[in-house]
Motif scaffolding. Structure first.
Motif, PDB file in Angstrom:
ATOM      1  N   ASP A 134       4.369  -0.432  55.691  1.00 54.24           N
ATOM      2  CA  ASP A 134       4.624   0.918  54.548  1.00 54.24           C
ATOM      3  C   ASP A 134       4.932   1.357  55.250  1.00 54.24           C
ATOM      4  O   ASP A 134       5.098   3.082  54.268  1.00 54.24           O
ATOM      5  N   GLY A 149       8.355  -1.753  46.284  1.00 56.34           N
ATOM      6  CA  GLY A 149       7.429  -2.073  47.982  1.00 56.34           C
ATOM      7  C   GLY A 149       7.721  -2.622  48.539  1.00 56.34           C
ATOM      8  O   GLY A 149       9.183  -2.265  48.199  1.00 56.34           O
ATOM      9  N   SER A 195       8.324   2.765  53.543  1.00 53.96           N
ATOM     10  CA  SER A 195       7.914   3.610  52.117  1.00 53.96           C
ATOM     11  C   SER A 195       9.419   4.822  51.814  1.00 53.96           C
ATOM     12  O   SER A 195       9.881   5.023  50.896  1.00 53.96           O
ATOM     13  N   ASP A 238       4.354  -1.186  61.117  1.00 53.62           N
ATOM     14  CA  ASP A 238       3.152  -0.514  59.544  1.00 53.62           C
ATOM     15  C   ASP A 238       4.216  -0.305  58.560  1.00 53.62           C
ATOM     16  O   ASP A 238       5.418   0.090  58.826  1.00 53.62           O
ATOM     17  N   LYS A 243       7.523   7.463  57.216  1.00 49.63           N
ATOM     18  CA  LYS A 243       6.173   8.457  57.500  1.00 49.63           C
ATOM     19  C   LYS A 243       6.582   9.070  59.271  1.00 49.63           C
ATOM     20  O   LYS A 243       5.715   9.896  59.089  1.00 49.63           O
TER      21      LYS A 243
END
Length: 123
Positions: free
Chosen positions: A70, A101, A73, A68, A15
């Protein structure tokens, strides 16, 4: 359950990249390269096609630095698209991927970072 080893030691797409890359063409190139690498990894394993699956991107941390989970993703998304393109799953919608996930595993002394996909058929 099928395990698909990936070539990455860290997520190639995060991200944070969407903010740092600046231009959408640079992100598109990175996406395309990641998708292709995931497809080759899937081809090497030759998994059987499945109708419904749980897909987890496993990430073995190389060290104790804070990361992190996430943020990976986007890498998971590329892997799901690769599973569809390689005809392992018909589609990456909720009908065919009932769970997805990222799971981060703690570092192990002397073991480098690594990533793999865990694909489990769901009845």
């Amino acid at each position: 359950m099928t395990t698909i080893p990936l070539t990455w030691t860290a997520p190639p797409l995060t991200k944070n990249d969407t903010r740092r890359q600046g231009h959408h063409h640079a992100m598109r190139r990175k996406w395309g390269q990641s998708l292709e690498e995931a497809r080759w990894a899937i081809r090497a394993v030759k998994p059987e096609p499945i109708e419904r699956a749980a897909v987890v991107l496993m990430w073995q941390q190389p060290d104790r630095r804070r990361r992190d989970g996430d943020g990976a993703s986007l890498t998971l998304s590329a892997c799901l698209d690769a599973l569809v393109l390689e005809e392992v799953i018909p589609d990456d919608s909720w009908k065919h991927v009932v769970h997805s996930g990222v799971t981060c595993l703690p570092p192990q002394k002397g073991v480098p970072g690594s990533m793999w996909l865990s694909v489990e058929a769901i009845a």
